[in-house]
Design a protein around this motif. Structure first.
Motif, PDB file in Angstrom:
ATOM      1  N   LEU A 137     -15.039  47.361  39.584  1.00 10.77           N
ATOM      2  CA  LEU A 137     -15.897  48.010  38.599  1.00 10.77           C
ATOM      3  C   LEU A 137     -16.591  49.250  39.147  1.00 10.77           C
ATOM      4  O   LEU A 137     -16.952  50.157  38.383  1.00 10.77           O
ATOM      5  CB  LEU A 137     -16.976  47.030  38.118  1.00 10.77           C
ATOM      6  N   ARG A 138     -16.768  49.293  40.448  1.00 13.85           N
ATOM      7  CA  ARG A 138     -17.608  50.330  41.055  1.00 13.85           C
ATOM      8  C   ARG A 138     -17.137  51.757  40.785  1.00 13.85           C
ATOM      9  O   ARG A 138     -17.981  52.642  40.504  1.00 13.85           O
ATOM     10  CB  ARG A 138     -17.729  50.099  42.562  1.00 13.85           C
ATOM     11  N   PRO A 139     -15.838  52.083  40.838  1.00 14.34           N
ATOM     12  CA  PRO A 139     -15.460  53.487  40.604  1.00 14.34           C
ATOM     13  C   PRO A 139     -15.922  54.018  39.254  1.00 14.34           C
ATOM     14  O   PRO A 139     -16.404  55.151  39.162  1.00 14.34           O
ATOM     15  CB  PRO A 139     -13.928  53.448  40.704  1.00 14.34           C
ATOM     16  N   ALA A 140     -15.808  53.206  38.209  1.00 11.58           N
ATOM     17  CA  ALA A 140     -16.240  53.658  36.881  1.00 11.58           C
ATOM     18  C   ALA A 140     -17.758  53.716  36.789  1.00 11.58           C
ATOM     19  O   ALA A 140     -18.327  54.685  36.250  1.00 11.58           O
ATOM     20  CB  ALA A 140     -15.678  52.723  35.808  1.00 11.58           C
ATOM     21  N   VAL A 141     -18.430  52.708  37.308  1.00 10.70           N
ATOM     22  CA  VAL A 141     -19.891  52.671  37.198  1.00 10.70           C
ATOM     23  C   VAL A 141     -20.525  53.785  38.028  1.00 10.70           C
ATOM     24  O   VAL A 141     -21.490  54.432  37.593  1.00 10.70           O
ATOM     25  CB  VAL A 141     -20.425  51.287  37.611  1.00 10.70           C
ATOM     26  N   ASP A 142     -19.992  54.041  39.198  1.00 13.63           N
ATOM     27  CA  ASP A 142     -20.523  55.135  40.020  1.00 13.63           C
ATOM     28  C   ASP A 142     -20.411  56.471  39.278  1.00 13.63           C
ATOM     29  O   ASP A 142     -21.342  57.294  39.317  1.00 13.63           O
ATOM     30  CB  ASP A 142     -19.774  55.222  41.349  1.00 13.63           C
ATOM     31  N   ARG A 143     -19.278  56.689  38.615  1.00 12.70           N
ATOM     32  CA  ARG A 143     -19.111  57.935  37.859  1.00 12.70           C
ATOM     33  C   ARG A 143     -20.105  58.007  36.702  1.00 12.70           C
ATOM     34  O   ARG A 143     -20.636  59.076  36.390  1.00 12.70           O
ATOM     35  CB  ARG A 143     -17.678  58.042  37.347  1.00 12.70           C
ATOM     36  N   ALA A 144     -20.359  56.873  36.065  1.00 13.89           N
ATOM     37  CA  ALA A 144     -21.308  56.853  34.952  1.00 13.89           C
ATOM     38  C   ALA A 144     -22.723  57.144  35.442  1.00 13.89           C
ATOM     39  O   ALA A 144     -23.473  57.912  34.813  1.00 13.89           O
ATOM     40  CB  ALA A 144     -21.260  55.509  34.248  1.00 13.89           C
ATOM     41  N   PHE A 145     -23.120  56.555  36.564  1.00  9.48           N
ATOM     42  CA  PHE A 145     -24.449  56.819  37.113  1.00  9.48           C
ATOM     43  C   PHE A 145     -24.578  58.294  37.494  1.00  9.48           C
ATOM     44  O   PHE A 145     -25.639  58.911  37.300  1.00  9.48           O
ATOM     45  CB  PHE A 145     -24.714  55.943  38.326  1.00  9.48           C
ATOM     46  N   ASP A 146     -23.507  58.857  38.040  1.00 10.93           N
ATOM     47  CA  ASP A 146     -23.530  60.266  38.422  1.00 10.93           C
ATOM     48  C   ASP A 146     -23.631  61.154  37.184  1.00 10.93           C
ATOM     49  O   ASP A 146     -24.353  62.162  37.191  1.00 10.93           O
ATOM     50  CB  ASP A 146     -22.267  60.606  39.218  1.00 10.93           C
ATOM     51  N   ALA A 147     -22.929  60.785  36.114  1.00 13.67           N
ATOM     52  CA  ALA A 147     -22.900  61.610  34.910  1.00 13.67           C
ATOM     53  C   ALA A 147     -24.212  61.553  34.141  1.00 13.67           C
ATOM     54  O   ALA A 147     -24.719  62.583  33.679  1.00 13.67           O
ATOM     55  CB  ALA A 147     -21.744  61.173  34.012  1.00 13.67           C
ATOM     56  N   PHE A 148     -24.769  60.364  33.976  1.00 11.86           N
ATOM     57  CA  PHE A 148     -25.942  60.186  33.125  1.00 11.86           C
ATOM     58  C   PHE A 148     -27.264  60.151  33.891  1.00 11.86           C
ATOM     59  O   PHE A 148     -28.320  60.402  33.312  1.00 11.86           O
ATOM     60  CB  PHE A 148     -25.805  58.894  32.310  1.00 11.86           C
ATOM     61  N   GLY A 149     -27.209  59.824  35.170  1.00  7.24           N
ATOM     62  CA  GLY A 149     -28.432  59.716  35.941  1.00  7.24           C
ATOM     63  C   GLY A 149     -29.200  58.448  35.617  1.00  7.24           C
ATOM     64  O   GLY A 149     -28.862  57.720  34.680  1.00  7.24           O
ATOM     65  N   PRO A 150     -30.257  58.151  36.367  1.00  5.79           N
ATOM     66  CA  PRO A 150     -30.965  56.876  36.201  1.00  5.79           C
ATOM     67  C   PRO A 150     -31.774  56.765  34.913  1.00  5.79           C
ATOM     68  O   PRO A 150     -32.187  55.666  34.543  1.00  5.79           O
ATOM     69  CB  PRO A 150     -31.887  56.825  37.426  1.00  5.79           C
ATOM     70  N   ASP A 151     -32.009  57.876  34.210  1.00  8.79           N
ATOM     71  CA  ASP A 151     -32.840  57.842  33.009  1.00  8.79           C
ATOM     72  C   ASP A 151     -32.053  57.601  31.725  1.00  8.79           C
ATOM     73  O   ASP A 151     -32.660  57.461  30.659  1.00  8.79           O
ATOM     74  CB  ASP A 151     -33.619  59.153  32.865  1.00  8.79           C
ATOM     75  N   ARG A 152     -30.711  57.539  31.818  1.00 11.79           N
ATOM     76  CA  ARG A 152     -29.912  57.397  30.585  1.00 11.79           C
ATOM     77  C   ARG A 152     -28.833  56.323  30.703  1.00 11.79           C
ATOM     78  O   ARG A 152     -27.780  56.415  30.077  1.00 11.79           O
ATOM     79  CB  ARG A 152     -29.285  58.744  30.207  1.00 11.79           C
ATOM     80  N   VAL A 153     -29.081  55.312  31.496  1.00 13.89           N
ATOM     81  CA  VAL A 153     -28.170  54.172  31.597  1.00 13.89           C
ATOM     82  C   VAL A 153     -28.965  52.893  31.394  1.00 13.89           C
ATOM     83  O   VAL A 153     -30.150  52.830  31.727  1.00 13.89           O
ATOM     84  CB  VAL A 153     -27.428  54.137  32.954  1.00 13.89           C
ATOM     85  N   MET A 154     -28.319  51.891  30.832  1.00 16.55           N
ATOM     86  CA  MET A 154     -29.024  50.640  30.533  1.00 16.55           C
ATOM     87  C   MET A 154     -28.083  49.461  30.668  1.00 16.55           C
ATOM     88  O   MET A 154     -26.863  49.583  30.506  1.00 16.55           O
ATOM     89  CB  MET A 154     -29.620  50.695  29.122  1.00 16.55           C
ATOM     90  N   PHE A 155     -28.664  48.311  30.944  1.00 18.46           N
ATOM     91  CA  PHE A 155     -27.899  47.077  31.106  1.00 18.46           C
ATOM     92  C   PHE A 155     -27.596  46.439  29.761  1.00 18.46           C
ATOM     93  O   PHE A 155     -28.448  46.358  28.879  1.00 18.46           O
ATOM     94  CB  PHE A 155     -28.687  46.082  31.953  1.00 18.46           C
ATOM     95  N   GLY A 156     -26.351  45.982  29.609  1.00 16.31           N
ATOM     96  CA  GLY A 156     -25.960  45.179  28.458  1.00 16.31           C
ATOM     97  C   GLY A 156     -24.980  44.111  28.897  1.00 16.31           C
ATOM     98  O   GLY A 156     -24.193  44.316  29.830  1.00 16.31           O
ATOM     99  N   SER A 157     -25.033  42.955  28.246  1.00 15.24           N
ATOM    100  CA  SER A 157     -24.162  41.853  28.669  1.00 15.24           C
ATOM    101  C   SER A 157     -22.834  41.810  27.925  1.00 15.24           C
ATOM    102  O   SER A 157     -21.842  41.356  28.461  1.00 15.24           O
ATOM    103  CB  SER A 157     -24.881  40.520  28.463  1.00 15.24           C
TER     104      SER A 157
END
Length: 285
Positions: free
Chosen positions: A213-233
């Motif tokens: 999962l890490r390659p996709a999630v790392d790219r998402a964190f890089d793209a959106f930054g810590p202020d625009r990502v959220m946890f969902g189940s």
């Protein structure tokens, strides 16, 4: 806070997208009581329930459930975006029992055969009406529809969007090049956030690891930054490839080591609370 889960009783709202053979683990009813018990045991104190079918009767039922729940604080419902009276339909939902819990609208765009669905003037008018009502529009698109989603978000800067499941990157075959390019183009618009959710069912259901999962999630964190990502189940769909506790642990392991307490609190609740305008909810540490 869990920014994305579902509830359904199949006798009232058949889940026609579900294959009862390959998806036997979720071919059942899942109620607020089921979710509330699970959420409390996992330390989740608030959630957003999201529509799962294009049925006008589903959203009022979800609102009524949320109106009496001490866990479900928001509802992302459904209206026919191409209807000429979207604004009136949204007003009727807000006037229904639990209507104050309506926080957004979603359409299952991933299932639309028309690749230009999001470019239809009628759809864009409907999404604009959602934004005008002060509601969020949840983007449920596949990775191949990310470009169209970016065009929509750019065309409606006054509407707040949330990308569900990071647009379902192909985690089985691993070629994320085009997806990552389109994700960064989408994230360039400040009026869109993203849910880190629904990823384990895009990987190998029986053998996925955090490393997958890490390659996709790392790219998402890089793209959106810590202020625009959220946890969902994405519960109970999550059950196809694991369980709530395992996904919580995986999500925690995926957070950047450089993030401090504030960034982590934002991911676990603050960003969802702000984006969906859920006032009065505390950030989860």
């Amino acid at each position: 806070m869990d920014a994305h889960h579902h509830l359904w009783v199949r006798a009232r709202h058949p889940q026609t997208w579900m294959d009862p053979t390959s998806m036997a683990a979720i071919d059942d009813d899942f109620t607020e009581a089921d979710y509330a018990d699970l959420a409390r045991s996992a330390g989740v104190t608030a959630s957003v329930v999201v529509q799962s079918v294009h049925a006008p009767s589903e959203t009022p039922e979800l609102l009524a459930v949320a109106g009496t729940s001490d866990v479900v604080r928001g509802v992302v419902g459904w209206v026919d975006l191409e209807s000429p009276d979207v604004a009136e339909r949204l007003a009727a939902l807000r006037a229904a029992p639990g209507g104050d819990r309506l926080v957004g609208i979603r359409h299952l765009v991933q299932s639309e055969p028309d690749p230009d669905f999001l470019a239809r003037p009628s759809v864009r008018r409907g999404v604009a009406a959602v934004g005008d009502a002060g509601l969020v529009y949840d983007l449920l698109v596949s990775d191949g529809q990310l470009g169209a989603a970016a065009d929509l978000v750019g065309a409606l800067p006054g509407t707040t969007f949330v990308l569900d499941h990071l647009a379902k990157p192909d985690l089985v075959h691993g070629d994320l090049t085009r997806w990552a390019e389109d994700l960064h183009r989408l994230a360039a618009h400040p009026n869109v956030a993203a849910k880190v959710s629904g990823l384990v069912t895009e990987a190998d259901w029986s053998r996925w690891t955090v490393a997958d999962l890490r390659p996709a999630v790392d790219r998402a964190f890089d793209a959106f930054g810590p202020d625009r990502v959220m946890f969902g189940s994405d519960w109970p769909v999550l059950n196809l490839a694991g369980d709530y506790g395992r996904w919580l642990d995986a999500a925690a392991a995926l957070l950047p080591a450089a993030w401090g307490t504030d960034e982590r609190a934002a991911f676990w609740g603050g960003n969802a609370r702000r984006t969906y305008r859920l006032g009065g909810l505390s950030d989860r540490p």
